[in-house]
Design a protein around this motif. Sequence first.
Motif: not given
Length: 449
Positions: A137, A148-149, A73, A69, A145, A141, A143
């Motif tokens: 998101i 990264w979420i 990101g 992930s 993220y 923010l 893309w």
Amino acid sequence: MVIVDGSIVAIAIPQISQSLNTATGATTLIISVYLITICATLLLFGQFGDQYGRVRIFEIGTFIFLLGSFVAGVGQVLELVLVGRFVQGIGASMTMANSYAIVTDTFPAKQLGSAFGVESIFISLGALAGPGLGGIILGSLPWGYIFWINLPIGIICLGIELVAFPKSKPQKAKGIDWHGATLLALAASCLYLLTMQLNVHVVVTVLLFLLMILFSWQFVRMEKRATQPLLNLTIFRNAMFRKSIVVAFLSFIVSYFFTILAPLYLQLILNYSTQFSGVLLMVAPVVSMIASPAAGYISDHYNQHIEMAVGMLILIGVQVGLLFLTGKLEPWYFIVLSAVMAAGTAVFGTPNSVLVMQSVPAKLRGMAGSTNSLVREFGLVLGTTLSTVIFYRVLSLLNHREIDTAIGVSKQTFLLAQRWTYAAGLLLLCGALFYIIYAIRKDRKHVRK
């Protein structure tokens, strides 16, 4: 998280495409590489779980998923994003391959329907909430993220796993079927390359398809002879397991038609923002939170085959409704279809999972669970590929030139291409319903005898 990341990219396709300066068709590979990696390794990690401890493999998979992930990101070029998605796929596969078996090990048979109903909440939430969560998101923010979420949530999850999960109880290692794993990986790699070449090079496409068939055939031959096979083919002699897997496979293929096309429809035809599109796409997962436990209760107390048939009828009705998406009566028409789709998915999926896991002995639960997950992910890969091929092929035919992006096409041609794609999905669901009805009638005849 691992289910969400199979669909969260869909709504970001237009934004990622513009950011990385690539066509929307090529950007769809960010979805495909994740799903195909899972397909290539699910059975391997199911065998790992059976021999080295299902919980242990689940926990390691969580960590690897978080690593992927982070990389996805960071990526500012398509190739780096694809590497991150590959690592994500490895971690996701390790968790998916063992989750069904962990649940089945934990609950008695009379509570499995309710248990899978609860698990189905999160499977449905993941599959349906991905685009919606992604839209929310992307409303504020970049893309990156959408990947990264996972990091803060995943760290919390990993901590809970280490503290609360039961300790692994590995069996005595009997050896891993590396030959079978290699052949399956080669077949999946051919499928991945095939999705990249569709509508580009006909000769290469045919060659890759033949290679995929060859490796798949060799995999089946190898599994018949292997001492510890990745896939014990005798499991398919069980009629209940075989029938449940087939209809689930068809439903998974069609489910991704909506996942791929709905975000494009909302943003490019209705001109909704990514944030509002995300809110609309959250309707289905919210409904599934109510529908899945109810479906689990019904599964524990009533005929599971009948419940599956009712769920499939609902999904067929929704698919017919999708044929009439024209931009009118929106957003209410879209909201109603999304809600009914979530209910149909729960009513069909929950009893299907119970039948799959109850049809095999305890020693094969890991294999049955990983096979069930493999069928789901392979169905999603085919759903992504088929919907993309049909949609862009129809667009190309209508415009009398090759089209590989939905951005800039006319509303009329977009809607017509979308209608043809959903029509193909309708045919698949009708085939699944026919198979369910055939199975019910055959079971009744067997009971009479």
